[in-house]
Motif scaffolding. Sequence first.
Motif, PDB file in Angstrom:
ATOM      1  N   GLU A1029      -3.714   4.974  -2.813  1.00 48.57           N
ATOM      2  CA  GLU A1029      -2.640   4.995  -3.694  1.00 48.57           C
ATOM      3  C   GLU A1029      -2.136   3.381  -3.965  1.00 48.57           C
ATOM      4  OE1 GLU A1029       1.386   7.093  -4.346  1.00 48.57           O
ATOM      5  OE2 GLU A1029       2.018   5.382  -3.476  1.00 48.57           O
ATOM      6  N   LEU A1030      -2.127   3.046  -5.242  1.00 49.08           N
ATOM      7  CA  LEU A1030      -1.970   1.385  -5.540  1.00 49.08           C
ATOM      8  C   LEU A1030      -0.741   1.343  -6.301  1.00 49.08           C
ATOM      9  CD1 LEU A1030      -2.983   0.670  -8.641  1.00 49.08           C
ATOM     10  CD2 LEU A1030      -4.990   1.453  -7.536  1.00 49.08           C
ATOM     11  N   GLN A1031      -0.146   0.097  -6.109  1.00 51.19           N
ATOM     12  CA  GLN A1031       0.743  -0.519  -7.025  1.00 51.19           C
ATOM     13  C   GLN A1031       0.546  -2.020  -7.282  1.00 51.19           C
ATOM     14  OE1 GLN A1031       4.114  -0.489  -4.315  1.00 51.19           O
ATOM     15  NE2 GLN A1031       4.848   1.649  -4.864  1.00 51.19           N
ATOM     16  N   VAL A1032       0.786  -2.297  -8.797  1.00 52.85           N
ATOM     17  CA  VAL A1032       0.630  -3.498  -9.451  1.00 52.85           C
ATOM     18  C   VAL A1032       2.237  -4.022  -9.478  1.00 52.85           C
ATOM     19  CG1 VAL A1032       0.023  -4.894 -11.021  1.00 52.85           C
ATOM     20  CG2 VAL A1032      -1.541  -2.923 -10.625  1.00 52.85           C
ATOM     21  N   LYS A1033       2.563  -4.913  -8.945  1.00 52.61           N
ATOM     22  CA  LYS A1033       3.909  -5.531  -9.040  1.00 52.61           C
ATOM     23  C   LYS A1033       4.029  -6.925  -9.597  1.00 52.61           C
ATOM     24  CE  LYS A1033       5.569  -2.968  -5.046  1.00 52.61           C
ATOM     25  NZ  LYS A1033       6.256  -2.990  -3.669  1.00 52.61           N
ATOM     26  N   SER A1045       1.623   2.087 -10.784  1.00 47.82           N
ATOM     27  CA  SER A1045       1.145   2.695  -9.403  1.00 47.82           C
ATOM     28  C   SER A1045       0.290   4.024 -10.014  1.00 47.82           C
ATOM     29  CB  SER A1045       2.390   3.019  -8.471  1.00 47.82           C
ATOM     30  OG  SER A1045       2.899   4.168  -9.109  1.00 47.82           O
ATOM     31  N   VAL A1046      -0.460   4.217  -8.830  1.00 47.26           N
ATOM     32  CA  VAL A1046      -1.384   5.572  -8.979  1.00 47.26           C
ATOM     33  C   VAL A1046      -1.280   6.144  -7.602  1.00 47.26           C
ATOM     34  CG1 VAL A1046      -3.510   4.382  -8.665  1.00 47.26           C
ATOM     35  CG2 VAL A1046      -3.188   6.735  -9.654  1.00 47.26           C
ATOM     36  N   ALA A1047      -1.259   7.490  -7.315  1.00 47.25           N
ATOM     37  CA  ALA A1047      -1.454   8.029  -6.213  1.00 47.25           C
ATOM     38  C   ALA A1047      -2.756   8.247  -5.627  1.00 47.25           C
ATOM     39  CB  ALA A1047      -0.997   9.720  -6.179  1.00 47.25           C
ATOM     40  N   GLY A1048      -2.989   8.276  -4.362  1.00 49.43           N
ATOM     41  CA  GLY A1048      -4.494   8.359  -3.749  1.00 49.43           C
ATOM     42  C   GLY A1048      -5.137   9.421  -4.184  1.00 49.43           C
ATOM     43  N   GLN A1049      -6.273   9.391  -4.354  1.00 46.23           N
ATOM     44  CA  GLN A1049      -7.181  10.426  -4.667  1.00 46.23           C
ATOM     45  C   GLN A1049      -8.694  10.248  -4.529  1.00 46.23           C
ATOM     46  OE1 GLN A1049      -8.189  10.312  -9.274  1.00 46.23           O
ATOM     47  NE2 GLN A1049      -6.284   9.019  -9.106  1.00 46.23           N
ATOM     48  N   ARG A1050      -9.435  11.239  -4.225  1.00 46.35           N
ATOM     49  CA  ARG A1050     -11.105  10.862  -3.971  1.00 46.35           C
ATOM     50  C   ARG A1050     -11.708  10.579  -5.257  1.00 46.35           C
ATOM     51  NH1 ARG A1050     -11.978  11.967   1.400  1.00 46.35           N
ATOM     52  NH2 ARG A1050     -10.761  13.411   2.367  1.00 46.35           N
ATOM     53  N   SER A1051     -12.561   9.340  -4.994  1.00 44.76           N
ATOM     54  CA  SER A1051     -13.695   9.292  -6.163  1.00 44.76           C
ATOM     55  C   SER A1051     -14.671   8.927  -5.788  1.00 44.76           C
ATOM     56  CB  SER A1051     -12.513   8.041  -6.889  1.00 44.76           C
ATOM     57  OG  SER A1051     -13.782   7.476  -7.903  1.00 44.76           O
ATOM     58  N   VAL A1070       0.987  -8.971  -7.983  1.00 40.93           N
ATOM     59  CA  VAL A1070       0.831  -8.612  -6.822  1.00 40.93           C
ATOM     60  C   VAL A1070       0.212  -7.187  -6.754  1.00 40.93           C
ATOM     61  CG1 VAL A1070       1.808  -7.880  -4.340  1.00 40.93           C
ATOM     62  CG2 VAL A1070       2.761 -10.020  -5.993  1.00 40.93           C
ATOM     63  N   PHE A1071      -0.936  -7.021  -6.249  1.00 43.13           N
ATOM     64  CA  PHE A1071      -1.648  -5.707  -5.877  1.00 43.13           C
ATOM     65  C   PHE A1071      -1.283  -5.266  -4.413  1.00 43.13           C
ATOM     66  CE2 PHE A1071      -4.073  -5.733  -9.724  1.00 43.13           C
ATOM     67  CZ  PHE A1071      -4.381  -6.762 -10.001  1.00 43.13           C
ATOM     68  N   GLU A1072      -0.608  -4.344  -4.435  1.00 45.63           N
ATOM     69  CA  GLU A1072      -0.260  -3.835  -2.872  1.00 45.63           C
ATOM     70  C   GLU A1072      -0.720  -2.608  -2.729  1.00 45.63           C
ATOM     71  OE1 GLU A1072       3.965  -5.207  -1.756  1.00 45.63           O
ATOM     72  OE2 GLU A1072       4.287  -3.074  -1.900  1.00 45.63           O
ATOM     73  N   ILE A1073      -1.290  -2.469  -1.349  1.00 47.10           N
ATOM     74  CA  ILE A1073      -1.776  -1.164  -0.722  1.00 47.10           C
ATOM     75  C   ILE A1073      -0.644  -0.962   0.260  1.00 47.10           C
ATOM     76  CG2 ILE A1073      -3.537  -2.503   0.531  1.00 47.10           C
ATOM     77  CD1 ILE A1073      -4.959   0.285   0.770  1.00 47.10           C
ATOM     78  N   THR A1074      -0.148   0.405   0.400  1.00 51.16           N
ATOM     79  CA  THR A1074       0.774   0.641   1.413  1.00 51.16           C
ATOM     80  C   THR A1074       0.168   1.916   2.311  1.00 51.16           C
ATOM     81  OG1 THR A1074       2.446  -0.378   0.181  1.00 51.16           O
ATOM     82  CG2 THR A1074       3.114   1.210   2.014  1.00 51.16           C
ATOM     83  N   ALA A1129       0.562   8.737   2.068  1.00 51.11           N
ATOM     84  CA  ALA A1129       0.611   7.950   0.837  1.00 51.11           C
ATOM     85  C   ALA A1129       0.251   6.660   1.123  1.00 51.11           C
ATOM     86  CB  ALA A1129       2.525   7.886   0.787  1.00 51.11           C
ATOM     87  N   LEU A1130      -1.203   6.676   0.719  1.00 50.66           N
ATOM     88  CA  LEU A1130      -2.068   5.484   0.653  1.00 50.66           C
ATOM     89  C   LEU A1130      -1.991   4.745  -0.571  1.00 50.66           C
ATOM     90  CD1 LEU A1130      -3.923   3.713   2.633  1.00 50.66           C
ATOM     91  CD2 LEU A1130      -5.797   5.060   1.557  1.00 50.66           C
ATOM     92  N   VAL A1131      -1.533   3.432  -0.653  1.00 47.04           N
ATOM     93  CA  VAL A1131      -1.360   2.699  -2.063  1.00 47.04           C
ATOM     94  C   VAL A1131      -2.321   1.651  -2.027  1.00 47.04           C
ATOM     95  CG1 VAL A1131       0.332   1.622  -3.291  1.00 47.04           C
ATOM     96  CG2 VAL A1131       1.071   3.347  -1.843  1.00 47.04           C
ATOM     97  N   ALA A1132      -2.779   1.512  -3.182  1.00 45.33           N
ATOM     98  CA  ALA A1132      -4.001   0.448  -3.386  1.00 45.33           C
ATOM     99  C   ALA A1132      -3.741   0.085  -4.691  1.00 45.33           C
ATOM    100  CB  ALA A1132      -5.387   0.707  -3.195  1.00 45.33           C
TER     101      ALA A1132
END
Length: 1180
Positions: A1029-1033, A1045-1051, A1070-1074, A1129-1132
């Motif tokens: 899952e990722l966020q742009v701040k 932001s977008v939730a994690g998914q397989r691709s 800021v691109f942030e992965i949590t 909740a993986l954020v990228a």
Amino acid sequence: MASPGCCLSRLPSALLTSLLPVMSGLTLLLAMLLLAGAIPSSRAAAVNSCGSVAEHRCDFVCHCGDCSDENQCGYLGISAVLGSPFTCDFEDDDCGWRDVSTSTYRWVRGRASLDSWGTGPHSDHTMGTDQGWFMVTVSPPAKATATAWLQSPVMQEATATCEIWASYHLSGSGLNQTACPTLRLAVAFGDTVVELWRSPEHRAEGWHQLVAYPGRIKGQFQLTFALTQPPACGAVLALDDIVFRNCGLLAAGQQSCGAEESSCSRGSCLALGRFCDGTDDCGDGSDEDAEQCQFFTFCSFEEDLCSWEVEAGQPTWERNTSVGLGTTSGVPTRDHSTNSATGYFLHTVAGGAVSVARLSSPTFQATNSCSLVLYCHLHGSATSSLRISYVINSTEHLVRERTGDTGSCWVRERVDFNLKESFKVLITGEAGSGGSVAVDDLILSPGCVLQQDSAPVALPGRARASNCVAEEFSCDDGGCVSAELVCDFAKACADGSDENHCGTTTFEEGAGGWHDTSVGQLRWAVQRATEPTATALVGAGAFLALQRGEGQMVAPAKARTPLLGPSGLACAMEMSYRLHSGAQGFLAVAVTEHSTDMTHLAWHTRGHGSTAWEHVHIPLGERARPFQVELLGMAELQDPEAIAIANVTFVQCNPGVEPPEAAELSCNFEADLCGWYPDRGSDFQWVRSTGQGQGSDHTTGSGYFLAVDPSAPWSRGQHAQLITYRQEPAAAPQCLAFWYRLAGPQIGTLSLKLQLQGAEETVLWTQRGSQGSVWHRGLATLPATGQQRYRLAFEALRDGFVGDMALDDVALTPGACGAELSCSFEAGACGLAGSGQWHWQSGGTGTGPMADHTTGTTTGHYMVVNTSKHSLPMGHVATLSSALYQRSAPAQCLAFWYQLSAAAPGTLSILVEENGEQRKLFSISAMEGDTWHRGHVTVRADTDWKVVFEAVGAGSERSYMALDDLRVSDGACPEPASCDFEWDTCGWSSPSDERLHGFTWGWKSGVPLAKYPGPEQDHTLGTEDAGGELQVKLQSAAGQHTAWSVAGQRSQGWQSSTVPLESPSEFQIVFEITSRMWPMDGTVALDDIEYSATGGCDSNLEAPGKVKSSSSFVAEVVVGLLLAVIVLALVAAGGRYWLKRRAQESGMAMESNTPQGFDNITFQDDKVIIAQVPKERDED
């Protein structure tokens, strides 16, 4: 009787990691023995009797099937990380060790900190990274001497062969002060406290090894590590990987004994020669039974000298105790008979007119069955010696000789006499400077019968004293030379005799200077070839072979050279060897440097079935005097002669004689290293490689290059150097060009250094941080050196544990280099010439930024001009001009970082000069805040060009302009924040944070690197893979908010998204992965970020999960990413990110809500009108 055994050995840990990486924390000998399966485990023979474990706990025998009765005993039954029994690696807990200090100076369990390197270990010893745990001292004393005490749980029943292995790390400025600091290991049993081991006086910072032998201890005992240091010393000590080996009693039960063995009361078998020898080998005392041993003659020196006689003179043998001798360096800390500091022994120290102390027996009858067992102690000097001889008709006949330092330990020795005339036994001891020689427990067998009613045998007269004075060597021709010139690889005596016994030998005329220092049941000795094929293959009829030894320990055989050195960079040892052995056999060569107390593994090989002789070339490198080469061997006791060496030579070791290739600095490394040499004393090594997961070479794409892996588990320290011999003086400047690769998020720094003869080294070029998994060109101008010779060094300095460095295609050409394509100003001004007030400085040293941009620290450097009115009055100009840049493309991008003071700094302009004509491409006179900003200009030149930075004063107070991190690349500059990541990261950076434990963004291509999996193809080139899952701040003075932001998914492919942004002031993206779980599993990647400051966003945003072609990237901020994994909740977020997939057992799981940011440049934009984009999920 107790047997204290031997207790000092410091050995390298590189071997184990090279053979079995999971066990990276152990020493050379333990590694070999574990790999060979030679450690006898008590588990196999133990009965599962958990109902009675209370009386058997912590006795080094597994009575429970899962060995749980041996946990929290100062060790665990089995180390999950190292895989070795009875080991404490501190990874899970403290294994029962507890701090018992009486002051604030104490022991705690801790880990290394990347933010505080230099104040403790850079890594633990087990894992070799900052993720591993160890025990460490904290709060060192400031006003009075203090001791930190670390005590083990209660243990019981240690055998006579028990060994305690441990790794310790010392750091701090006071390591080589006389009394600062001292680490001791002691054992307490009953009312007795015995010191087993003490740290040496001279040692270098880093991980060292100790081996202590407590000897046979009946009943309960405890161990204590104590570190004592005076106030203001500031030393920090860490302790790791404590291993107990061969400590448990063999399980009771009758065994079938061989012809030369007899049974102990417990049923185990023991060699006949081990009965009545003063050591409880059986473990139940039955081998030392008084009735069985009543006809042996024992002399423990507890009451007197018995029937032995000491020859008067100085030096002489003196009867004393450890208490009486105090803490003098080299003296025994206990006797052998009672394993106590109050027990008596004989000892001698250096001094006096005569060289040796002599101890003689009464006269014995002729015999064929007389044997002598004694325990000797040689410590503190590499030149001490003990000789055991017999005397007939006033003539001395040598039987056994020991030379060198065998450690602070008692070593068993046995000699047999089969003589047809009456004789005396003569024991002579010669202590070297700073050392002592001691003997205890002289035991004569019943076959040694006193001579009656006849004249006693007279001792031979002492040898005539040499004409040479102290500290001189007596040449064979009668001349005298300084002792420091002996074995320095250059003949000082006219007849060359000072180099005759220095390790170079065929063994035809003896050991050639090699001396056995074994303490176990194997030893090295010269042997004649019994088969004609051996002579034919080796070219000699004699060799140094393993034989059965008389020591009490289950330890490898060791032999050492005399003190050698200094040596040159190309120094190597060559030898022939035979290793006809099973899995338990090995042969190794190590180098011990006495000035630092460090031992480095130089070479090793495992046992195999071949009987052929092989030849090996072993690089030793540049070493300071004194050092010794050590030979280690292990084989089955049934056939030790299967391991041997012959024809030993030292080549190219004279530092005053340079090899022909020493001046060959231009090198593509396809055939060899030319004139570049790895510093063998470095913490880790440059190696010639063809890849092995580190990418291809630069020359051909499939050839050789030099690589260094700072993340390798044996890389315990910080630096690795590649150095040259001293080069001839340079009358004019020269250009050294090279290609380098810095890959990985914690790769550290690569530098090129110059050292003029007799001067401090200077940095010519440096590059820090990840530069991606691609080759970059480096240029460094070597200045004219006048009449001085010089040497060069490439230095790899790591700042973490994830990364690879590589070097290829080094070329030295006449003349200065052109302008450097990349300059961080860490090594100087990179050829930029200033007029007016431009100068090079570090943060906090004058008017200018407190920290540079490259390192973000006050020690980093940049160029700065003071534009205050007293330095640069209003309207006055200061310029900074580069050398010529080569026009390598129609359009080139010049990127740089700048900082202007908040108070009216003046105007900074960027001008490009072609053929003497200048044109302005950039100008700025104000900016928000005292922060670094990124600027760039596209240069479209017709010829080679130079850049001019022009500062115009505004007449203000305390103002400045600063520049850092210049870079020129082919192609037009992208828009601010846009990046395809083909040549650099366009100003995007990943801020370091210790709390993230190495979880960080890295930059790489699709070239597969074993340690850094990622997309097989990047998005820009249409070529595929990432996750989460990722966020742009958006971050500005108003704070930080999430724009997307977008939730994690397989691709299975690259996906795209568009993010509108709005800010009335300067901002950062800021691109942030949590991740809420560590270690994170999978790969996240970012590519093709496009930013546009005009127009609105496309309202038809694609769903994040839909695969989109590269041609459709037209939005304001376009993010290429690949989601490949889901972990809670993986954020990228946008850009390219990779993270290696890990097995869960590879690291300690831990909860973390700390995000990892990927920040771009700070830039200005107050024209963007952005509508709010609905997010796919709420913020936490």
